[in-house]
Design an enzyme around this catalytic site. Sequence first.
Site, PDB file in Angstrom:
ATOM      1  CG  HIS A 127      86.574   5.549  64.115  1.00  0.00           C
ATOM      2  ND1 HIS A 127      85.354   5.732  64.724  1.00  0.00           N
ATOM      3  CD2 HIS A 127      87.445   6.340  64.777  1.00  0.00           C
ATOM      4  CE1 HIS A 127      85.485   6.612  65.707  1.00  0.00           C
ATOM      5  NE2 HIS A 127      86.738   7.002  65.758  1.00  0.00           N
ATOM      6  CD  GLU A 134      90.964   4.408  66.934  1.00  0.00           C
ATOM      7  OE1 GLU A 134      90.720   4.879  68.070  1.00  0.00           O
ATOM      8  OE2 GLU A 134      90.805   5.059  65.875  1.00  0.00           O
ATOM      9  CG  HIS A 135      86.489   3.958  69.500  1.00  0.00           C
ATOM     10  ND1 HIS A 135      85.880   4.772  70.407  1.00  0.00           N
ATOM     11  CD2 HIS A 135      87.023   4.782  68.560  1.00  0.00           C
ATOM     12  CE1 HIS A 135      86.017   6.043  70.049  1.00  0.00           C
ATOM     13  NE2 HIS A 135      86.711   6.075  68.923  1.00  0.00           N
ATOM     14  CD  GLU A 168      85.366   9.766  67.478  1.00  0.00           C
ATOM     15  OE1 GLU A 168      85.078   8.621  67.905  1.00  0.00           O
ATOM     16  OE2 GLU A 168      86.460  10.041  66.950  1.00  0.00           O
TER      17      GLU A 168
END
Lengths: 433, 434
Positions: free
Chosen positions: B70, B73-74, B145
């Site tokens: 993840h 991905e960012h 997040e």
Amino acid sequence: MRKTFEVIDIDRGFRLHVLPTDKFKTTSVRLILRQPLRADTYTLTAVVPFVLRRGTRRLPTSRDIARHLENLYGAEFGVDITKLGETQNIELSLDVAHDRFLPEQLGLTEQGLAFLGQVLLDPSAEDGAFRKEYVAQEAEALRRRIESLINNKPQYALNRLRQEMCRHEPFGLHKYGDVDELRGIAPAALYAHYRHLLATSPVEVLVVGPVEPQQVAAWVRQHLSLPRADVGEAGAAVPVSPPPREERTVIEELPVQQGVLALGYRTGVRYPDDDYPALLMYNGILGGFPHSKLFVNVREKASLAYFASSQLEATKGVLTVVAGIAVDKYEKASAIIREQVEAVAAGAFSDEELEHTRKGLINGVLSAQDSPGRIMGGRLVGLVNGRIRRVQEVIDDLQRVTREDVLKVAAGIRPDTVYFLRTPASGSREEGR
Amino acid sequence: MMSWQTIYSELLRERVVYQRLDVGLEVFVMPRPGFHKRYAVFSTRYGSVDNRFRRPGSGDVMEVPDGIAHFLEHQLFEDEQGHVFNAFAALGASVNAYTSHSMTSYLFSTTDNFPAAFDRLLDFVQSPHFTPEGVKKEIGIIEQEIRMYEDQPRHRLVMNLLQALYHVHPVRIDIAGTADTIRQIDPETLHACYDTFYHPSNMAIFVVGDVDPDDVLAQVETDISGRGYAPRPPVERLFADEPDHVAAPRVETVLPAARPLYVIGFKDAPGGATGQERLRAEVVTSLVLSAALGRSSRLYQELYDADLIDDGFSVRYQLGPGFGHTMIGGETRDPDALHDRLMAGLARLADDGIAEEDLVRVKRQSVGEFVQLFNSLEFIANGFLYYHFLGGSLFSYLDQMNTVTLDEANRRLREHLRPDRAAVSIVRPPERKA
């Protein structure tokens, strides 16, 4: 495909809007009863659709309804309340797969309309009252829905902000009613209110799918014959707006991991106004996109938040900003957000920001045309505001918006209320609100 | 003309064309004339569960911090010129990405400038730019997040359930990791993960909308051929053996929530079934769950009438590499009463079996619902790649469903929804003071 809806008058204050198109695999129907959002009726109005969906005379239980829908090849049926500005709209929705994509031809569009007619006009009721247990269960379910908003903190914060901001205006009322009034709904009073709504609410039926408008009109006349009387006001009037006042700050404490900061502004400009396209541009430059000032400065540059954006409620004329931040970053985040609002007002945005926003908005307008739900949602906004904006018209208007237009809108944006949801300061052990 | 393979759906009257490039990249295109939007997704078979693997080339075993897929991905949204978001904004396109247990997807939609936006997508996904400053900045954003999810009682409910169901399988790890694990991430580890999983042989592209498949393919081929990839064998993922039984039968926690939340999970027997077999299991399970607990079922009505469930009650089967489970639950006034009634109802159903007419009806429902999903270009692209990565095909879903027999459904009901393979997770709000 036709670009606009064909409008057919069915009865007094009862119109059918049909968009024939082969683009989708479905026929989608929205049946809307329009009402003003008013403190004396909003709780009763909110409960009506949820009780209607519980049973009809021929399909008296939820289970009977579920079986019926499954036999209609998984027809999607739902009810809800849509609040737009100071209007409260009852929505019954139905989406059915089109026959041509199914193994047998059942005439699902007509069957779907017939079903909606049954739900709206022939509910499970006796002696002039809805069934007691349905009323009690559904009122309680709505009360819980309102209370469960706390499970989604950003939504909760935005809702609380609007509530605080508009506490002396109808817009501050929750679309599902008042939690205390929901405890004492009388089945007979609810039924009387329902009959009154059938007789007097402006009614819109929207249909999008591979259909022929006159055929749909015939089905609607057959299955949706409403007991009409004089039609009332649906609340298209200009919403209440308070005189200019000092900005107010509301802080609420809950045991949370993340603080949620929400700021509310009055826009002065609303959906029916000629400056509306410039307001869209203003919101886009400030916080509507990942290229916008809020995302770039609060998230990407300062690394303070995962989400930081602005939202527009143009029927009311309210703009909100929301960001999830560490509780100890309140001062820093508020300062950065205010700087962005001031920067736009001072014209400190590049031609690139202006053009990116214009393209992004046009992309959004066209993309909405690929979804039956969004097509119908946009139509309802137009009807409620008494001004239908066609797709090409919106695009042309956006093309024409200048920097000066945006500055003019920005000059009218007034800060109103700040809301901050935070965890209690360490040492404080108090509970409750 | 290039030679495409075609997958056609009689029922939907739609076709998907398909090619596999020499370096292994798979390209799918579904033409949908009449739509304004063109939607493209570029995905890799790399998700949060891929945390232990053998590095291609050296063969070294690598174990990486939780949440790195993840995080990566960012980080791909960082590039040398400025921000990737800006490049798409300049074209009027809307770009995004998401990471799941088993895949990471980068996507955009646009009504204009499709070829230019598609070039940008191909380029940014294949141009990693990991720096210590970029990593530091991302830690702040992702920590917020994670905090956001921590404030969602439902998220905690499901995480607790997965940790109760699984002993060692990494599906028990939060996709975003934790505030601590993401601090262990550095540019070097990001590069190692990128080199392992972002090779074209591990990736696929799906484009849907009013496009010409030949144009799409030509663009992909030009881009890929210029990057000098060598063919490579599949990535070897190393999963520890996961026992059949659950790790803990029950887990409870206290969190600020409006009302208690309850979920029960039924762990599927893991195993070396083929992709098609696993997809079959999903199709059969979905029908069983609709018949057992759908809105038209006796059990659903019972629970609703007893005020134990509401509209938010959800029932679903989740499938991924080395894991599979059913989750049933929602908000409730009384988790223990819900549990007892639910288990009694399932036991009764296991005795009686699903009735033929119920199976026929839920099949009809599933056919219609499946057709309706094809209004959404986003569903088509993401759904297609999801099933493809599992080794199945979205288009075969209906054929699979139509051939499910009553015996098969009842066998599945009895072997899967078993009390000895179940774990329960409960979130309760703090006790209110009188």
